[in-house]
Design an enzyme around this catalytic site. Structure first.
Site, short mmCIF file in Angstrom:
data_model
loop_
_atom_site.label_atom_id
_atom_site.label_comp_id
_atom_site.label_asym_id
_atom_site.label_seq_id
_atom_site.Cartn_x
_atom_site.Cartn_y
_atom_site.Cartn_z
CB CYS A 1 -7.11 -49.18 -101.17
SG CYS A 1 -6.98 -47.85 -102.36
NE ARG B 1 -10.61 -53.20 -98.97
CZ ARG B 1 -11.42 -52.72 -98.04
NH1 ARG B 1 -12.29 -53.51 -97.45
NH2 ARG B 1 -11.37 -51.45 -97.71
CD1 TRP C 1 -10.44 -49.15 -107.69
CD2 TRP C 1 -10.83 -47.12 -106.85
NE1 TRP C 1 -11.52 -48.63 -108.33
CE2 TRP C 1 -11.80 -47.40 -107.85
CE3 TRP C 1 -10.89 -45.89 -106.19
CZ2 TRP C 1 -12.79 -46.49 -108.19
CZ3 TRP C 1 -11.88 -45.00 -106.52
CH2 TRP C 1 -12.82 -45.30 -107.51
CG ASN D 1 -6.53 -48.82 -97.76
OD1 ASN D 1 -5.65 -48.93 -98.60
ND2 ASN D 1 -7.12 -49.86 -97.19
N GLY D 2 -7.45 -44.37 -98.24
CA GLY D 2 -8.15 -43.14 -97.89
C GLY D 2 -7.68 -41.95 -98.70
CD GLU E 1 -29.21 -54.03 -107.24
OE1 GLU E 1 -28.34 -54.92 -107.09
OE2 GLU E 1 -28.94 -52.81 -107.12
CE LYS F 1 -25.90 -56.48 -108.33
NZ LYS F 1 -25.70 -55.05 -108.06
CD GLU G 1 -22.80 -52.96 -109.71
OE1 GLU G 1 -22.28 -52.45 -108.71
OE2 GLU G 1 -23.62 -53.90 -109.65
CG HIS H 1 -44.30 -38.12 -119.53
ND1 HIS H 1 -45.23 -37.15 -119.85
CD2 HIS H 1 -44.95 -39.02 -118.75
CE1 HIS H 1 -46.38 -37.45 -119.29
NE2 HIS H 1 -46.24 -38.57 -118.61
CE LYS I 1 -18.98 -56.70 -101.77
NZ LYS I 1 -20.15 -57.11 -102.57
#
Length: 608
Positions: free
Chosen positions: A2, A27, A75, A101-102, A481, A485, A488, A504, A603
């Site tokens: 947001c 964001r 968002w 926001n929140g 990582e 990526k 995402e 395993h 973000k």
């Protein structure tokens, strides 16, 4: 997640708000809206979709001239993305508009109370509760109404409010959600982050938790939780607006991949003097590491994977037991942490909700805290006992690249400093490590040259539905990582596994044409990793080998080799990750994905 922008001043507010919202696209959002005060009347325009859709909708209304407006990118949390759930939300009387926001945790009980008083709700959001509650508390003074309203809220918020009764005034508040106010000449602007305000001014103040503010053309008044007027330090943005623009690149992500060498150099250079770590500005002391029992590294997402690399190198060099913890799990697991421990939190924004909550829990239990963050004056930076800034500059793409690399560099410095503090590394040994660390920017630029080769590989493998990344030790941390990526950016299912764990159970997933990316850069386990690679190749996998060894593709081992420069194993993650970022980027491009704004992602994750 947001974004909030608010403007009051000498210019038309609408283009300023739209420009600020465009700067906050990184964001993450799924709808956008704006509220303006024109001719002492409130007008709200909002829509599901992108800011360009809002822009077009505003144009359809004709020219709007106003000196005061607020805007928002949402968002979705409470309620699906839709026009009606978009912000701003308006009060029952139609004269108050609010952006938020929140998360308002007690919104259900507040909603029931308000409905009993005759307020009707049109959205599924928690924010609409704030709009009606504000109207209930409003007695002609917007700031007092906001202060009374926030006292009734539980949860996190950054709030901006405009009222038709005060057409040249914005009131705002903050708790556990970032909000800054840009200080201009005859104009002032509030925003969730610096890019939103930098087109208007480089001077800004940071609202602290439980503070409220009145923003007008003439100035800004800030009040604490007791209602006392407080003075604020004015910060100055030390980078130019061009740093938040693409600069000729097709996407911010590619620009930021190519900026990694500079980001790492900027993080390292001020902290290495005569080839020894210099932590004087961080408030870290040798005593902190001499007496520490355990180090807890706490983070989310890519920052957590930087922490995993940090765990390896701190344990290897300083011989201090390290735990790398998922921040969202840490405080709920009744962690064993006390005054004998150090908690290192890692966050690009310094506002990540779970990471902040974990750090506060660690502090409550007596632990010392170190924040590794990119944003100056962020909550984590202000609250930690020590702070190590990663001078990566603004990072706009949702998927982190240069901030992650800067975090790795910070971890290397902490490891060497801790080892020196404990007397495990002599000055001469530490200088050797620092020399290798200072060589990283040049080596990263070398790895960028694999770009053309990686693009070719992406063109071959972009149609694969599943990809596996494997490695051992530091390579396993880097593989995690790399896998993130790819997920995402390209929405390809991918997983990272410790190479030795394949037998395993995981190897049952390998079949003809499965793509496996193997990282093998540690001499101590290279032969072991090679053995694991052969086992997947024997079962029909296509293998890309990322290594610093002088090897060529072998039908029994791999189909392709991406060669990276040689460095000591502890630092190899800084180099092996670069072609993995490029691979994710190009596969995403070939699959037609929205590179800088991947679906459903934000973000800065400022809610739990």
């Amino acid at each position: 997640m947001c974004g909030i922008v608010g403007y009051v001043g000498k210019n038309n507010a609408v283009p300023v708000i739209l420009s600020g919202l465009y700067k906050l696209e990184y964001r993450g959002y799924d709808s956008a809206g704006i509220a303006v005060i024109e001719n002492e009347a409130l007008k709200v325009i909002k829509t599901k979709g992108r800011i360009k859709d809002l822009d077009e909708k505003i144009r359809s209304y004709g020219e709007i001239n106003t000196n005061c407006a607020i805007g928002h990118t949402r968002w979705a949390t409470h309620g699906a993305p839709s026009d009606v759930n978009s912000h701003p939300h308006i009060s029952k009387n139609g004269r108050i508009a609010i952006v938020h926001n929140g998360i308002i945790e007690n919104f259900l009980e507040l909603r029931e109370m308000l409905e009993a008083k005759g307020f009707e709700f049109v959205s599924q959001t928690d924010t609409e509760v704030v709009a009606h509650l504000f109207e209930l508390n409003y007695k002609g003074n917007a700031l007092e109404a906001l202060q009374d309203t926030t006292k009734q809220l539980r949860g996190s918020y950054a709030i901006g409010v405009v009222t038709a009764d005060a057409p040249s005034e914005i009131v705002c508040a903050r708790k556990d959600n970032p909000l800054i106010i840009g200080i201009g000449e005859g104009e002032n602007i509030l925003g969730s982050d610096i890019p939103a305000i930098i087109g208007t001014t480089k001077n800004y103040i940071i609202l602290n938790d439980n503070e409220t503010a009145r923003v007008t053309c003439e100035g800004v008044e800030v009040y604490n939780a007791l209602g006392d007027n407080v003075s604020k330090e004015i910060h100055v943005v030390d980078w130019d607006i061009s740093a938040a623009e693409k600069g000729g690149y097709e996407h911010f992500m590619m620009k930021e991949i190519c900026e990694q060498a500079k980001a790492v150099k900027d993080t390292l250079s001020p902290r290495i003097t005569k080839l020894l770590p210099n932590m004087s500005e961080t408030k870290l002391s040798p005593e902190m590491f001499k007496n520490v029992r355990n180090i807890h590294i706490v983070a989310c997402g890519s920052a957590l994977y930087a922490g995993l690399v940090g765990k390896h190198i701190i344990e290897k060099l300083a011989r201090i037991p390290c735990l790398a913890n998922v921040a969202s799990e840490f405080r709920y697991n009744d962690p064993i942490i006390d005054e004998n421990d150090l908690c290192i939190v890692v966050s690009q924004s310094g506002e990540t909700a779970d990471t902040l909550a974990a750090m506060r829990e660690a502090k409550k239990r007596g632990a010392k805290t170190l924040a590794i963050v990119n944003v100056v004056g962020s909550s984590a930076a202000r609250e930690a006992d020590s702070v190590l800034y990663t001078w990566a500059g603004p990072e706009i793409a949702v998927a982190t690249t240069k901030a992650y690399s800067a975090q790795l560099s910070a971890m290397y410095l902490v490891a060497v400093y801790a080892a020196m503090s404990k007397g495990i590394l002599t000055e001469e040994m530490a200088m050797g490590y620092c020399k290798e660390i200072m060589d990283l920017p040049e080596l990263i630029d070398e790895v960028i040259k694999t770009r053309e080769q990686v693009q070719y590989l992406a063109s071959i493998y972009s149609n694969r539905s599943s990809t596996f990344f494997i490695g051992r030790g530091i390579d396993y941390a880097a593989a995690q990582e790399a896998s993130l990526k790819l997920k995402e950016i390209s929405y390809v299912h991918s997983e990272a596994y410790a190479a030795g764990e394949l037998k395993h159970g995981t190897i049952s997933l390998i079949e003809d044409g499965t793509l496996v990316v193997a990282l093998a850069n540690d001499d101590d386990v290279y032969e072991k990793t090679l053995s694991n690679i052969k086992s997947v190749k024997a079962r029909g996998a296509n293998v890309i080998l990322v290594t610093n060894k002088n090897v060529t593709a072998d039908p029994e081992i791999c189909d392709h080799v991406i060669k990276i420069p040689k460095t000591i194993a502890e630092l190899s993650a800084s180099l092996s990750i670069v072609p993995m970022q490029l691979l994710a980027y190009y596969i995403g491009v070939y699959r037609g994905c929205d590179i800088d704004m991947p679906r459903n992602l934000a973000k800065s994750v400022t809610v739990e």
